[in-house]
Each structure stands twice: as structure tokens, then as C-alpha cells.
Write a protein that holds these residues in place. Structure first.
Motif: not given
Ligand code: ATP
Length: 265
Positions: A88, A92-93
Motif C-alpha cells: 500500500g 502500483s499507483s
Molecule cells: N482503485 C483504487 N481504489 C481505492 N484505493 C486504491 C486504488 N488504487 C490504489 N488504492 C490505494 O492506494 C494506496 C496505495 O496502493 P498501491 O496499490 O499503489 O500500493 P503498493 O505499494 O503497490 O502495494 P502492494 O505492495 O501491496 O502491491 C493504498 O492505500 C490503496 O488502498
């Protein structure tokens, strides 16, 4: 070239130099994702801190997640960049934003070449489509025409090992068969700039080995690479630079080695 420039007030505010070596440039980029929920009473009105995830705020009609917060970053052609961070943290964002799946809520984002996202874990087409039709839809989305599609399809068919199942609706595939098709679709061809999320299914054990080999070749063929992974080994094989994310911010930017040390401290 793709440019998104939004200030809080919705006006362009930034001037970016035209260095041809720069593939991606982000200046004070924020990504706020509204989430509708009726459970807001359990959210504190101030910033809610948690072990994982971006910053979570209560907002009218639900919650607002600040998935990316004030990101400043420049990626040059040929760089191989690891995205590091806990669940989180925003990796990915970030990948979704640079590949054009998400738009920034504010800040400036410039991409001088298309970024190919290898992120999705399921088909974006209707499940009634056959494997061939799904491949066609995928190809059209990527290339805007069907020129070269026959060669692409024959490579997908060869690698996926689906045989005549390629003509049947995807909804009837087992999970592993669907993974084989998706993996084959995404790794056919090469891309100048690749955004890859490691959490990527690749079918059964037999296919997995072949898939690993193909994935390595595919990653190596990309000019510029952004790779999000929790595996230091995988990152070590492909990346030289590391960005550490925490609560939607880049908290460290340096060599891969120093970034991993920072993260594990
Ligand atoms: N489509 C969405 N709807 C709601 N929240 C989102 C969405 N996409 C991302 N988030 C939120 O944005 C934040 C960052 O998520 P992200 O998926 O970018 O993390 P990450 O670093 O890739 O995590 P992981 O290692 O678990 O894949 C999180 O709090 C997630 O809940």
C-alpha cells in the motif's frame, strides 16, 4: 508526448525543459482516490495512520485515499528503476499513473514515450470473447490497427500452448489457462518503456519455468524499466536505481543497493 499539468486550481503552473533524454518527469504529483462507503463513522476525521496503505482521510460520501503525495521524479532513457515499499506504499499507483491508467489529481506529469503497463491480472475484455478475439482487442488497444496481428497471434498461440482452446470463450478457461493467455499476450513484442508489477500469475509449474525465461528476455529487451517488487533478488537482477515509497511519498531515491539498505533499516 503525454503531458498532464494540473494545479490545485486546475491551471498549468509548471515549465519543463525539453531534454530529449528524459522519458518521464513528475513534479509535485498527487493522486487522490475517492472511495464511496457508508462506514465513515469508524474513520477518524483527521489523518488515520495505519501500518499499510496511503494516507486515508474522511471525505463527504466516504473516504479519500492519498495514494501518491507530492511525487517529484525524473526517469531518463535506459534507466532501470526498482520501486520498493511496503504493502500500500504507492508502487502500483505510481506504475498506473505513468502508464496513463490513472490521471494525476494535481501536479505535472510528462511522458515522452508510451509506457507499457504489465500490471493487470485479468482480462479487460468481455469474458464471452474467444481467446483470439481477446488477443485482437488487446492488440488493437496497443497498436491502433491490426497490422502485424497474424504474427502476434501465432507467437501467442505458440507460447501459450492453448491450441484450439484459443477459439473458445475465455470465460470457459481454467484460471491457469487464462493466466497463460494473458501472460503470452502481454509478453509478445517489445516495448521501449515497461512498467511491471511483479505480482503476476503465470499458470502451472511447467508453464512457470518457461514463463520465467520469457519474462527475463522481455524485461531485458525494454529500453527503460520500472519494476515494482518485494523480491530483492529480482530487483537486483534488473535494476540499478531504487525509489523507496512510504505512504504515497518517495522517501529515498538512489542506487539500488543504498535504497534497499534504507528500506531494510
Ligand atoms: N482503485 C483504487 N481504489 C481505492 N484505493 C486504491 C486504488 N488504487 C490504489 N488504492 C490505494 O492506494 C494506496 C496505495 O496502493 P498501491 O496499490 O499503489 O500500493 P503498493 O505499494 O503497490 O502495494 P502492494 O505492495 O501491496 O502491491 C493504498 O492505500 C490503496 O488502498
Amino acid at each position: 508526448m503525454r503531458v498532464h499539468s494540473l494545479s490545485q486550481a486546475g491551471r498549468d503552473e509548471y515549465v519543463v525543459g525539453d531534454d530529449p533524454d528524459i522519458v518521464l518527469q513528475l513534479q509535485d504529483v498527487w493522486l487522490r482516490i475517492p472511495v464511496r462507503t457508508t462506514e465513515t463513522r469508524t474513520l477518524k476525521s483527521a489523518l488515520v495512520r495505519s501500518v499499510t496503505g496511503g494516507a486515508l482521510r474522511r471525505s463527504s460520501g466516504g473516504a479519500m485515499i492519498e495514494a501518491l503525495r507530492g511525487i517529484n521524479c525524473t526517469i531518463r532513457h535506459g534507466e532501470r528503476v526498482a520501486l520498493i515499499g511496503h504493502n500500500g506504499a504507492g508502487k502500483s499507483s505510481f506504475l498506473r499513473l505513468v502508464s496513463g491508467i490513472y490521471y494525476p489529481s494535481s501536479g505535472l506529469f510528462r511522458a515522452s514515450s508510451p509506457v507499457f503497463p504489465m500490471i493487470q491480472k485479468s482480462f479487460i475484455t468481455a469474458p464471452d470473447l474467444s481467446g483470439t478475439q481477446a488477443a485482437k482487442a488487446h492488440y488493437l488497444l496497443q497498436h491502433g490497427s491490426l497490422r502485424g496481428f497474424d504474427t502476434f497471434l501465432s507467437d501467442v498461440l505458440d507460447f501459450s500452448g492453448l491450441g484450439d482452446f484459443i477459439h473458445l470463450p475465455v470465460k470457459g478457461y481454467s484460471e491457469g489457462m487464462a493466466s497463460r493467455l494473458l501472460f503470452s499476450l502481454l509478453t509478445s513484442g517489445s516495448h521501449d518503456c515497461l512498467a511491471l508489477d511483479e505480482g503476476f500469475g503465470a499458470g502451472d509449474a511447467r508453464f512457470f519455468e518457461r514463463a520465467q525465461h520469457r519474462l527475463r528476455e522481455f524485461i531485458s529487451s525494454a529500453g527503460t524499466l520500472l519494476l515494482a517488487s518485494h523480491s530483492d533478488d529480482l530487483l537486483g537482477q534488473f535494476c540499478k536505481r531504487g525509489l523507496v515509497f512510504n505512504e504515497g511519498k518517495i522517501v529515498y531515491d538512489g542506487t539500488l543497493e543504498s535504497a534497499l539498505s534504507y528500506y531494510h533499516e
